[in-house]
Structures are given as C-alpha cells and as structure tokens.
Design an enzyme around this catalytic site. Sequence first.
Site, PDB file in Angstrom:
ATOM      1  CE  LYS A   9      -0.963  49.220  -5.623  1.00 42.45           C
ATOM      2  NZ  LYS A   9      -1.730  48.535  -6.859  1.00 42.45           N
TER       3      LYS A   9
HETATM    4  P1  NAD Z   1       1.431  38.273  -4.916  1.00 42.99           P
HETATM    5  O1  NAD Z   1       1.898  38.734  -3.672  1.00 42.99           O
HETATM    6  O2  NAD Z   1       0.090  37.510  -4.778  1.00 42.99           O
HETATM    7  O3  NAD Z   1       2.315  37.640  -6.019  1.00 42.99           O
HETATM    8  C1  NAD Z   1       3.444  38.307  -6.271  1.00 42.99           C
HETATM    9  C2  NAD Z   1       4.437  37.044  -6.752  1.00 42.99           C
HETATM   10  O4  NAD Z   1       5.684  37.698  -7.196  1.00 42.99           O
HETATM   11  C3  NAD Z   1       4.707  36.218  -5.644  1.00 42.99           C
HETATM   12  O5  NAD Z   1       4.953  34.655  -6.301  1.00 42.99           O
HETATM   13  C4  NAD Z   1       6.416  36.389  -5.158  1.00 42.99           C
HETATM   14  O6  NAD Z   1       7.019  35.434  -4.858  1.00 42.99           O
HETATM   15  C5  NAD Z   1       6.822  36.618  -6.786  1.00 42.99           C
HETATM   16  N1  NAD Z   1       7.920  37.614  -6.633  1.00 42.99           N
HETATM   17  C6  NAD Z   1       8.214  38.271  -5.952  1.00 42.99           C
HETATM   18  N2  NAD Z   1       9.709  38.884  -6.193  1.00 42.99           N
HETATM   19  C7  NAD Z   1       9.887  38.291  -7.252  1.00 42.99           C
HETATM   20  C8  NAD Z   1      11.075  38.480  -7.964  1.00 42.99           C
HETATM   21  N3  NAD Z   1      12.176  39.041  -7.476  1.00 42.99           N
HETATM   22  N4  NAD Z   1      11.214  37.437  -9.232  1.00 42.99           N
HETATM   23  C9  NAD Z   1      10.091  36.629  -9.152  1.00 42.99           C
HETATM   24  N5  NAD Z   1       8.826  36.442  -8.564  1.00 42.99           N
HETATM   25  C10 NAD Z   1       9.148  37.428  -7.591  1.00 42.99           C
HETATM   26  O7  NAD Z   1       0.950  39.330  -5.823  1.00 42.99           O
HETATM   27  P2  NAD Z   1      -0.167  39.898  -6.660  1.00 42.99           P
HETATM   28  O8  NAD Z   1      -1.453  40.582  -6.216  1.00 42.99           O
HETATM   29  O9  NAD Z   1      -0.134  38.873  -7.539  1.00 42.99           O
HETATM   30  O10 NAD Z   1       0.486  41.314  -7.716  1.00 42.99           O
HETATM   31  C11 NAD Z   1       1.822  40.869  -8.548  1.00 42.99           C
HETATM   32  C12 NAD Z   1       1.731  42.112  -9.522  1.00 42.99           C
HETATM   33  O11 NAD Z   1       0.599  42.405  -9.899  1.00 42.99           O
HETATM   34  C13 NAD Z   1       2.127  43.622  -8.787  1.00 42.99           C
HETATM   35  O12 NAD Z   1       3.007  44.184  -9.569  1.00 42.99           O
HETATM   36  C14 NAD Z   1       0.911  44.167  -8.572  1.00 42.99           C
HETATM   37  O13 NAD Z   1       0.830  45.473  -8.338  1.00 42.99           O
HETATM   38  C15 NAD Z   1       0.147  44.009  -9.910  1.00 42.99           C
HETATM   39  N6  NAD Z   1      -1.232  43.826  -9.833  1.00 42.99           N
HETATM   40  C16 NAD Z   1      -2.039  43.071  -8.904  1.00 42.99           C
HETATM   41  C17 NAD Z   1      -3.372  43.406  -8.934  1.00 42.99           C
HETATM   42  C18 NAD Z   1      -4.303  42.528  -8.038  1.00 42.99           C
HETATM   43  O14 NAD Z   1      -5.505  42.279  -8.233  1.00 42.99           O
HETATM   44  N7  NAD Z   1      -3.700  41.601  -7.026  1.00 42.99           N
HETATM   45  C19 NAD Z   1      -3.972  44.027  -9.687  1.00 42.99           C
HETATM   46  C20 NAD Z   1      -3.263  44.769 -10.614  1.00 42.99           C
HETATM   47  C21 NAD Z   1      -1.817  44.640 -10.475  1.00 42.99           C
END
Ligand code: NAD
Length: 452
Positions: free
Chosen positions: A144
């Site tokens: 990561k």
């Molecule tokens: P992203 O930045 O696209 O979205 C994150 C979202 O969370 C945003 O809408 C943001 O406004 C919101 N957010 C942040 N703080 C918040 C809070 N306190 N309360 C409510 N909402 C809040 O990121 P993403 O890529 O969608 O990732 C989201 C989660 O999924 C993370 O934990 C990431 O590690 C996990 N993840 C992502 C992927 C991927 O392919 N992008 C894969 C596996 C896991």
Amino acid sequence: MATGATSAEQTGAEENHGPEAVERTKREAAGAGDQKPGQRAEMSNLDIVRFYFDRAVERLELADDIRTVFWEPYREVTVQIPIKRADGQIHVFSGYRIQHNGARGPYKGGVRFHPEVDIDEVRALASLMTWKTAVANVPFGGAKGGVNCPAGEMERSELQSVARSFMDKIEKVLGPTRDIPAPDVNTDAQTMAWMMDEYGKLHGHTPAICTGKPIALEGSWGREQATGRGCVFMFREAAPQIGISPAESTFVVQGYGNVGSWAARIMQQLGSKMVGASDATGAIRSDGGIDADELAGHLREGGKLTEFPGAEVISPDDLLAIECDVLIPAALGGMIHEGNADRIGARVIIEGANSPTTPAADAILHDKDVHVIPDVMANAGGVVASYFEWVQNLQHFRWTEREVNDKLGGIMRRAYRDVSARAKEEQIPLREAAYVVGIERVVEASRTRGYV
Ligand code: NAD
C-alpha cells in the site's frame, strides 16, 4: 478527482499545509464529535488488522516464528515530497510505500492521498492487501502507499506534482514484476496516468507499472466500477442464504466515492433501493429512494451531497441507524466502532472500505445477528480487475467489458464460496474464515518458496 470533500475540508484545515497543519488535521479528525460526518474508532486501523490476523493465526496454530514473519512488512519506504503550491510556498508531505508480503507474486496495492495517512495506517492497509489477494486467489502479494496531503483542497497541478514526485521517489522498489500501485482514496485514473508517465521517463513506456489507468492509456474496461461491482457480487451470493431478495431490498451507502457510488448504481440495477447516503460533507436519507445514478451525476457536476433534491439531511450517525437490508461502508477505516455499532439498522454489512469495523463493533454486530461480509473479501473486486488490467497490459491486448465483468464475477463468487464453506466447516464468522483462508495460502506459498 474523487467525489466529495476530504476530512480536511470538513475539519476546516487552514491554508498552510506544512507538517504542523497536517498533524493538527489528524488530531482534529481523531477527536469524536456529534457534528462530524464520521466518528473515529477506539483503535487504529493497524490494531484492527493485527487483531483479526492474530485471531486467525491462533486458529491455524501457526508457530510464533512464522507469525512474526507475517506480522511485520517486508519493506517500508518513507520519502519526503516537497511541493511548491499555488501560494508560492514549499509544502513538505510524507509519502510511504509499504510492501508487506510478496510470496504469492508482485506486491499490489493502492495509493491514498489523504491528510490522515501515516505509516501505521499504510502498514495496516498493506497487510490487508496480502490476505485479500490470497482470498481472491490472484497471483499478487500485498502493498500500500500513501501521501499525507490534503488532496481535496489541492489544485489539479499540485496533485500532479505530488503524484510525479511520489513516483520519482519510490520507482526503485516498483516495477511490473515487483510492485504495481493502483488508485485508492482521493486518487483515480488520472493519478495513475501521471504516475505511469513519470515511470516511463526512466524506464520507457510501461503500462503494467500501475493499474486503474484511463482507458486511453491501456486501462481496463470495468476497472473503475470493479470494487463496487465486486461488493454486489458478494451480496448476490449472500442474499439467498439470509433470505433477502435483492430486487426487493433497501440499502445505505456511507462514503459516496468511487466504491460507494458504483456499488450503489449496480445495486440499483438489481432493483434494490438506496434509502441513505453520505460523504465527507454530510448525510441524506429518503425512504422513497435516492436515485443512485442521479446522485452520482449531481456530485460529478460539483453539487453537494446534502443539496441533493428530494432527500432529507440527517446526521452521519443517524445514517447508520436507518433500518434497511444492506449497509455499505465505503469511506475510511474505523467508521463502525463500539460507540455506534449498536445503532446499526442493517441486516447485512458489505465492507467496501478497508477496516471500517473495529473488533468491538464486530462482536456487537455478531450479537445483533448482522451478517458481515468483511473487507478482505468484499472489496477484492478492485484488485481482481487490476489483475486483469495487468494481464492485458503485459500482452498489450484488450478484453471487452463483458469479459472483465464475467471473469470478475467468477472470481468473486469463488472467493465467497471458499470462505463461506470454511466458515461453515469451522463454525466461525466470515471474517475469521477469510483471514484463515488468506493466511493459509500465503504461508503455503512462503513455505513452498523456502522463505519460511
Ligand atoms: P474515494 O476517494 O473515491 O471515496 C471516498 C468517499 O468517502 C468520498 O465520497 C468521501 O467524501 C467519503 N468520506 C470521506 N470521509 C468520510 C466521512 N468521515 N464520512 C462519510 N464519508 C466520508 O475513495 P474510494 O476509492 O471509493 O475508497 C473508499 C474506500 O474503499 C477506502 O477505504 C478504500 O481503501 C477502499 N477500497 C477502494 C478500492 C478501489 O478500487 N478504489 C478497492 C478496495 C478498497
């Protein structure tokens, strides 16, 4: 960039983002308060992952010396990222790339730009990737990366500088057969394009250096949607076991970003109705339903989630209490903790985010009979599609979106079945079973190689 604001925005971090301001933002984010979109947990993400790891290690009766090998990451790189920002000053951020275990293949894991990023958080996410790639059974290890910059407040040119500088500093430990980054919170296909381009300056055109790239730069069809789609595949497997008909179900999404909004749009295609959603700026609900496509469009066009027409603005904690079939946490780690788990109103939780649930909350949910599909399997769709993108890049050959989605479904279904069979056999929850399956596969690969 990613939809919505970062927690730096909601905590009102000031103009100067030198190390002190970053520390302050982290302290503010760590303090619980009713008005904040998210509560912070009673333990860190690293403690959460290590707790679940230890519980599975105990069940597997792994010897202490073997446990020690997987407890610590294999390699940790910390770099300084000085960026001249639009205010004319140099702001210094910290960047991390942590490679946890590479027994099963090249290291693989996302890159996060967020003021809360610190080395322990990246350690946690790197080890989670090791178990996740093993549960999904794709030939990668776990890694990561992250930079503690306030991405939500930065200009595009500043973000480009961060992405390029970060790549410059870590490229020596990366490579298509060594370590392959991907997007995560506040990074996206554009970020990957900059990183690939920077790597290419030193090594020649190398699309397989990162995944989650734009389609125009050998990205894969279906990658952007894959993590959300993977969550929905998991739901479809679980639903009949718990007597839920997807077409008649309701759901809530916490964190309407990449993962959350795509999970929502694909759930809606099944006929499921979204009754609540949140992002870093706040939360909304509507018992009559919130159209997932329209909300995504509203945010894409720069609208605020709390200004989405027809929905009622509620507190982020009340979002978790909405009575519904499915809750998809898709924001940050530690959002479901001992202080709010009891209020959860869903029957099923599909962990789109990494480490959203603390062990204390997990125990409360277990007592409430909530079916939890854990991060280590639920959100593996992203890395599975990344694997497909990497395979396509190595061959310079493109699959259709249909091929990607079909293959993704096959792998996600298999992962669910492997884990739920183990859970049934040993009478343990899915999370423990997933860690057991993942750790077992990594230990086997390590033994076969002669590492341990
Ligand atoms: P992203 O930045 O696209 O979205 C994150 C979202 O969370 C945003 O809408 C943001 O406004 C919101 N957010 C942040 N703080 C918040 C809070 N306190 N309360 C409510 N909402 C809040 O990121 P993403 O890529 O969608 O990732 C989201 C989660 O999924 C993370 O934990 C990431 O590690 C996990 N993840 C992502 C992927 C991927 O392919 N992008 C894969 C596996 C896991």
